[in-house]
Design a protein around this motif. Structure first.
Motif, mmCIF file in Angstrom:
data_model
loop_
_atom_site.group_PDB
_atom_site.id
_atom_site.type_symbol
_atom_site.label_atom_id
_atom_site.label_comp_id
_atom_site.label_asym_id
_atom_site.label_seq_id
_atom_site.Cartn_x
_atom_site.Cartn_y
_atom_site.Cartn_z
ATOM 1 N N PRO A 1 0.816 -1.234 0.000
ATOM 2 C CA PRO A 1 0.000 0.000 0.000
ATOM 3 C C PRO A 1 0.843 1.275 0.000
ATOM 4 C CG PRO A 1 -0.908 -1.597 1.534
ATOM 5 C CD PRO A 1 0.423 -2.142 1.098
ATOM 6 N N GLU A 2 1.939 1.283 0.726
ATOM 7 C CA GLU A 2 2.808 2.464 0.754
ATOM 8 C C GLU A 2 3.458 2.670 -0.612
ATOM 9 O OE1 GLU A 2 5.086 5.743 2.295
ATOM 10 O OE2 GLU A 2 3.146 4.802 2.719
ATOM 11 N N LEU A 3 3.882 1.597 -1.234
ATOM 12 C CA LEU A 3 4.484 1.687 -2.556
ATOM 13 C C LEU A 3 3.472 2.204 -3.579
ATOM 14 C CD1 LEU A 3 6.802 1.209 -4.498
ATOM 15 C CD2 LEU A 3 6.237 -1.232 -4.508
ATOM 16 N N VAL A 4 2.247 1.719 -3.516
ATOM 17 C CA VAL A 4 1.192 2.184 -4.418
ATOM 18 C C VAL A 4 0.955 3.678 -4.219
ATOM 19 C CG1 VAL A 4 -1.272 2.011 -4.954
ATOM 20 C CG2 VAL A 4 0.084 -0.066 -4.616
ATOM 21 N N ARG A 5 0.972 4.126 -2.973
ATOM 22 C CA ARG A 5 0.757 5.551 -2.691
ATOM 23 C C ARG A 5 1.830 6.409 -3.346
ATOM 24 N NH1 ARG A 5 2.446 9.398 0.688
ATOM 25 N NH2 ARG A 5 3.944 8.014 1.721
ATOM 26 N N TRP A 6 3.105 5.966 -3.284
ATOM 27 C CA TRP A 6 4.203 6.716 -3.919
ATOM 28 C C TRP A 6 3.972 6.926 -5.395
ATOM 29 C CZ3 TRP A 6 9.261 3.634 -2.687
ATOM 30 C CH2 TRP A 6 9.576 3.731 -1.322
ATOM 31 N N VAL A 7 3.704 5.817 -6.073
ATOM 32 C CA VAL A 7 3.776 5.830 -7.532
ATOM 33 C C VAL A 7 2.459 6.198 -8.210
ATOM 34 C CG1 VAL A 7 5.680 4.191 -7.554
ATOM 35 C CG2 VAL A 7 3.340 3.337 -7.684
ATOM 36 N N SER A 8 1.360 6.269 -7.468
ATOM 37 C CA SER A 8 0.061 6.554 -8.073
ATOM 38 C C SER A 8 0.030 7.835 -8.900
ATOM 39 C CB SER A 8 -1.029 6.598 -7.002
ATOM 40 O OG SER A 8 -1.326 5.299 -6.542
ATOM 41 N N MET B 1 -5.407 4.611 -15.873
ATOM 42 C CA MET B 1 -6.818 4.306 -16.076
ATOM 43 C C MET B 1 -7.576 5.501 -16.625
ATOM 44 S SD MET B 1 -7.745 1.188 -15.207
ATOM 45 C CE MET B 1 -9.362 1.133 -14.480
ATOM 46 N N ASP B 2 -8.448 5.238 -17.597
ATOM 47 C CA ASP B 2 -9.339 6.252 -18.154
ATOM 48 C C ASP B 2 -10.666 6.134 -17.419
ATOM 49 O OD1 ASP B 2 -10.589 8.119 -19.697
ATOM 50 O OD2 ASP B 2 -10.919 6.776 -21.405
ATOM 51 N N TRP B 3 -10.706 6.663 -16.195
ATOM 52 C CA TRP B 3 -11.913 6.531 -15.394
ATOM 53 C C TRP B 3 -13.056 7.319 -16.017
ATOM 54 C CZ3 TRP B 3 -11.791 2.825 -11.959
ATOM 55 C CH2 TRP B 3 -10.565 2.479 -11.382
ATOM 56 N N LYS C 1 -10.220 1.188 -5.189
ATOM 57 C CA LYS C 1 -10.777 1.129 -6.529
ATOM 58 C C LYS C 1 -10.066 2.140 -7.426
ATOM 59 C CE LYS C 1 -14.916 1.494 -9.336
ATOM 60 N NZ LYS C 1 -16.372 1.647 -9.393
ATOM 61 N N LEU C 2 -9.875 3.348 -6.947
ATOM 62 C CA LEU C 2 -9.274 4.387 -7.763
ATOM 63 C C LEU C 2 -7.812 4.103 -8.074
ATOM 64 C CD1 LEU C 2 -10.886 7.552 -6.166
ATOM 65 C CD2 LEU C 2 -11.416 6.517 -8.374
ATOM 66 N N ASN C 3 -7.148 3.285 -7.259
ATOM 67 C CA ASN C 3 -5.744 2.959 -7.477
ATOM 68 C C ASN C 3 -5.553 1.530 -7.970
ATOM 69 O OD1 ASN C 3 -4.600 5.456 -6.659
ATOM 70 N ND2 ASN C 3 -4.940 4.900 -4.521
ATOM 71 N N LEU C 4 -6.604 0.912 -8.468
ATOM 72 C CA LEU C 4 -6.528 -0.494 -8.851
ATOM 73 C C LEU C 4 -5.489 -0.718 -9.933
ATOM 74 C CD1 LEU C 4 -7.810 -3.315 -8.397
ATOM 75 C CD2 LEU C 4 -9.338 -2.788 -10.310
#
Length: 212
Positions: A14-21, A27-29, A50-53
């Motif tokens: 989760p921390e890694l995902v937060r960095w690179v998001s 994604m073309d939301w 969901k937004l960072n899937l």
């Protein structure tokens, strides 16, 4: 100052995902969707997931939980990661995605599928240049200046001891691709990617190689 490299701990995903998001989200939301469109009783954790899937999938797609997955920790805080994978090594990222993408709209699912295809195509292209005694840097990220160089040099030492001859990687124009030629990598291929290019921006992909 307590700074050291150790095997990657999956609790830090989760921390890694937060960095690179901010950089990696492709994604073309649905432009008509906002946070207010979600069930107001849904937790913030589920909303954010969901937004960072797409970003979490990219991270999981590149972690192989082998002996070449490392993290750099300073004062118990994650500062950098470096993961390497053998040619054609596989993991369970697609299974994870299938289990976690059930709430996507049709448009979101289509956009996410473009990300999946893009990653698989670039992995396959990179592997096509590799010999059996080569390895690829599947994911490399740092949140603090200097930590990336440190963890990469230690990973390279491990790979040399394991008998690998060359380290490959691919990246794109949304990342700091200029970093690699300044750290001993040579360009193998540069190519435009029509899927993510726009009239105002030519999206480029790069494959690099470094002798170990």
């Amino acid at each position: 100052m307590d700074m050291h490299v150790e095997p990657f701990d999956s609790k830090n995903i989760p921390e890694l995902v937060r960095w690179v998001s901010p950089l990696w989200s492709m994604m073309d939301w649905d432009t008509n969707m906002s946070m207010m469109d979600f069930d107001t009783n849904m937790s913030n954790k589920i909303k954010g997931r969901k937004l960072n899937l797409d970003v979490e999938f990219i991270v999981r797609h590149n972690i192989f939980y082998n002996e070449f997955a490392f993290q750099l920790v300073q004062e118990k805080e994650l500062q950098a990661v470096a993961f390497a994978a053998r040619k054609d090594e596989e993991n369970h990222a697609l299974q994870w995605l299938e289990e976690n993408s059930g709430t996507l709209s049709a448009k979101e699912a289509e956009s996410l599928q473009r990300v999946v295809v893009y990653l698989e195509q670039m992995d396959a292209k990179t592997c096509s240049f590799m010999e059996k005694d080569d390895i690829r840097l599947s994911l490399f990220a740092s949140s603090q200046r200097g930590c990336g160089s440190l963890i990469l040099s230690q990973l390279e030492a491990v790979l040399r001891r394991a008998g690998f001859k060359s380290l490959y990687l691919w990246t794109d124009s949304d990342c700091n691709h200029q970093w690699y030629p300044n750290h001993g990598f040579t360009l193998v291929e540069a190519e435009g990617n029509e899927t993510f290019s726009t009239p105002d921006k030519n999206f480029m992909t790069y494959i690099f190689k470094k002798k170990l």
